[in-house]
Design an enzyme around this catalytic site. Structure first.
Site, short mmCIF file in Angstrom:
data_model
loop_
_atom_site.label_atom_id
_atom_site.label_comp_id
_atom_site.label_asym_id
_atom_site.label_seq_id
_atom_site.Cartn_x
_atom_site.Cartn_y
_atom_site.Cartn_z
N LYS A 1 -16.76 -42.06 -1.73
CA LYS A 1 -17.82 -41.49 -0.88
C LYS A 1 -17.86 -42.11 0.51
CE LYS A 1 -20.60 -40.15 -4.74
NZ LYS A 1 -21.72 -39.40 -5.17
N GLU B 1 -27.89 -44.95 2.06
CA GLU B 1 -28.11 -43.62 2.62
C GLU B 1 -29.60 -43.41 2.73
OE1 GLU B 1 -24.91 -40.57 1.07
OE2 GLU B 1 -26.87 -39.99 0.33
N HIS C 1 -30.32 -36.52 -11.85
CA HIS C 1 -29.29 -36.17 -10.87
C HIS C 1 -28.16 -35.33 -11.45
CE1 HIS C 1 -31.47 -38.85 -8.32
NE2 HIS C 1 -31.14 -39.92 -9.01
N ARG D 1 -12.17 -30.01 -7.13
CA ARG D 1 -11.78 -29.36 -8.40
C ARG D 1 -12.64 -28.11 -8.59
NH1 ARG D 1 -16.65 -30.57 -10.72
NH2 ARG D 1 -17.40 -32.66 -10.36
P1 ADP Z 1 -22.94 -37.94 -7.95
O1 ADP Z 1 -21.57 -37.93 -7.34
O2 ADP Z 1 -23.20 -39.16 -8.78
O3 ADP Z 1 -23.29 -36.66 -8.65
P2 ADP Z 1 -24.31 -37.13 -5.50
O4 ADP Z 1 -24.10 -37.85 -4.23
O5 ADP Z 1 -23.59 -35.81 -5.66
O6 ADP Z 1 -23.95 -38.10 -6.71
O7 ADP Z 1 -25.86 -36.90 -5.73
C1 ADP Z 1 -26.39 -36.35 -6.94
C2 ADP Z 1 -27.85 -35.98 -6.74
O8 ADP Z 1 -28.62 -37.16 -6.40
C3 ADP Z 1 -28.13 -35.01 -5.62
O9 ADP Z 1 -27.95 -33.68 -6.02
C4 ADP Z 1 -29.57 -35.34 -5.29
O10 ADP Z 1 -30.45 -34.77 -6.24
C5 ADP Z 1 -29.63 -36.85 -5.46
N1 ADP Z 1 -29.35 -37.55 -4.18
C6 ADP Z 1 -28.18 -38.07 -3.78
N2 ADP Z 1 -28.27 -38.62 -2.55
C7 ADP Z 1 -29.55 -38.46 -2.15
C8 ADP Z 1 -30.29 -38.80 -0.96
N3 ADP Z 1 -29.72 -39.44 0.05
N4 ADP Z 1 -31.60 -38.44 -0.90
C9 ADP Z 1 -32.20 -37.79 -1.93
N5 ADP Z 1 -31.57 -37.45 -3.06
C10 ADP Z 1 -30.25 -37.76 -3.18
#
Ligand code: ADP
Length: 501
Positions: free
Chosen positions: A116, A200, A235, A292
């Site tokens: 990331k 973040e 999540h 993917r």
């Molecule tokens: P992973 O790769 O573990 O699935 P992601 O970065 O895709 O993680 O985030 C998964 C979920 O977590 C998002 O869809 C959202 O609901 C929550 N999330 C991630 N980053 C943030 C953020 N900066 N602020 C609020 N919610 C977040």
């Protein structure tokens, strides 16, 4: 041209990939572990090879063994599905070295987006908006506190190698920063073997909206619009729909353009997904790229009218994309519900076991991508996804009503499932009105989990009347109710069944 594909996966996605292969006259090869000898993908494929013991580390993740089988059976290509080796850069490189086509992006593209922090840096360089935060791993505690003061609380501590919602911590108070960093690190270390974490900004009341893209090897990249994935638990996505009820046509177009730019920035080839987080004021930020096919790809296929697996195979065959961006439109509305073998009333505990009875929904606008059958035992070694139910309607309202009808028809006994919870989601006023964000499940917890007390046998009897053929197969109590009380009992159930959904 590709004539034979080894599908390095199992479950519904292996069957789904093989379906497209069959339509393209491509032979299919299944691989299977000890637990999967009688699995549907093994029965469906033209050839099947045992690759090892049940734990995935010794079977579906065993690169050497999979390559050995691919060579032995003379497969031209490997489709990795999702999960397992689908985002493994080493596997993509290894296939190439061995002269086997990997149906997915190059190892380098996967590396550019897999981590990331690297992805954030690449996206900033490409001019794609990212969530405000750090572009380096946290090394020093004092520096972390300084950064957080700068960004402003609340923040998310996130694992660079993250996936599946792991290694993520929300920090609301300054006094919790260090413990959150410690626990995110330790979770990331045990889940991914890499404890790098970064910071973040926490986006309040966010939507998770992702764009499907397709890119060929000749520099052509298009997007196939968005998927709204904000119905989440821990999540993890539970229900997805397209189009998103939140986006305006202008914002959709802007985000689509950024999604294409993001893919081009890493020389992407194949099908991929650019995930964005979107706040209430429609400010959007790049979250990550999935290199993917996604679990939720069928809703895009339904609304855009394109078979994404066939497109992946065409691209891997080094064919140019035959679709122009301007030709694409979103036709109607599609929703996907993920049906899991789990018990929503017991904190979603997985519920592996033998499927005693199953009747899948059918009818206009219904697609059910599954792999289980009566008598099949869902193994405890893998993700307990049973199937994905996808419903299409001319309008969002029709798609929701059709999903409710399909969930009503869906009957599985022997294992606990999430079907009733999903039906309840379809009835939740916030969902029906399209006014929801990633907090939907917590916010509607009481409505979703305090289901009216019902007699499950009554529900079974109601369904049995619809699927009369199956009745003899179901347990004797239910059959007895029907034969003893007959039609008058059915009328009683007919009234009660409205309470069930
Ligand atoms: P992973 O790769 O573990 O699935 P992601 O970065 O895709 O993680 O985030 C998964 C979920 O977590 C998002 O869809 C959202 O609901 C929550 N999330 C991630 N980053 C943030 C953020 N900066 N602020 C609020 N919610 C977040």
């Amino acid at each position: 041209m590709i004539k034979k594909i080894l599908v390095a996966n199992r479950g519904e996605i292996a069957v789904r990939v093989m379906r497209s292969c069959r339509e393209m006259d491509i032979l299919t090869v299944a691989i299977y572990s000890d637990a999967d000898g009688s699995a549907m993908h093994v029965r469906y494929a033209d050839e099947a090879y045992h690759i090892g013991p049940s734990p995935s580390a010794e079977s579906y993740l065993n690169i050497d063994r999979i390559i050995e089988v691919a060579k032995r059976c003379k497969a031209d290509a490997i489709h990795p599905g999702y999960g397992f080796l689908s985002e493994n850069a080493t596997f993509s490189d290894r296939c190439k070295q061995e002269g086997i086509i990997f149906i997915g992006p190059s190892g380098d593209s996967i590396r550019s987006m897999g981590d990331k922090i690297t992805a954030r840096r690449n996206m900033i360089a490409a001019g794609v908006p990212v969530v405000p935060g750090t572009t380096d791993p946290i090394q020093d505690k004092n520096k972390a506190i300084e950064v957080i003061r700068d960004i402003g609380l609340p923040v998310m501590i996130k694992a660079s190698a993250g996936g599946g919602g792991k290694g993520m911590r929300l920090v609301k108070e300054e006094s919790h920063i260090l413990s959150a960093i410690r626990s995110a690190r330790s979770e990331a270390r045990s889940a991914f073997g890499d404890d790098s974490v970064y910071i973040e900004k926490y986006i309040g009341s966010p939507h998770h909206i992702e764009f499907q893209i397709l890119a060929d090897n000749f520099g052509n990249t298009i997007h196939l619009f968005e998927r709204e994935c904000s119905v989440q638990r821990r999540h993890q996505k539970v229900v997805e729909e397209t189009p998103s009820p939140l986006l305006t046509p202008e914002v959709r177009e802007e985000m689509g353009t950024f999604a294409v730019a993001a893919a081009k920035a890493v020389n992407y080839s194949g099908a991929g997904t650019i995930e964005f987080i979107v706040d209430e004021n429609l400010h959007y930020y790049f979250l990550e790229m999935n290199t993917r096919l996604q679990v939720e790809h069928p809703i895009t296929e339904r609304v855009v009218g394109i078979d994404l697996v066939k497109q992946q195979i065409r691209i891997a065959n080094n064919q140019e994309l035959a679709i122009q961006q301007e030709e694409l439109t979103q036709n109607g509305h599609a929703i996907e519900c993920r049906i899991y073998a789990e018990d929503p009333d017991r904190n979603f505990m997985p519920s592996p076991g033998v499927i005693k009875h199953i009747s899948e929904p059918h009818g206009l606008g219904v697609r059910c991508d599954g792999y289980v059958y009566e008598g099949y035992e869902i193994p405890l070694y893998y993700d307990p996804l049973i199937s994905k139910l996808i419903c299409w309607g001319k309008t969002r309202e029709e798609a929701i009503n059709r999903m409710k009808r399909a969930l009503y028809e869906y009957k599985i006994t022997g294992v606990k499932t999430s079907i009733r919870l999903l039906a309840r989601i379809m009835d939740t006023p916030d969902f029906r009105e399209g006014k929801y964000n990633t907090h939907f499940i917590e916010k509607n917890h009481d409505f979703l989990f305090t289901l009216p007390k019902i007699n499950s046998r009554v529900e079974d009897v109601a369904i049995m009347t619809v699927f009369y053929d199956y009745m003899v197969k179901i347990d004797s109590f239910q059959t007895k109710v029907m034969t003893k009380n007959g039609r008058s009992n059915w009328k009683e159930c007919g009234r009660k069944k409205n309470l069930l959904m």
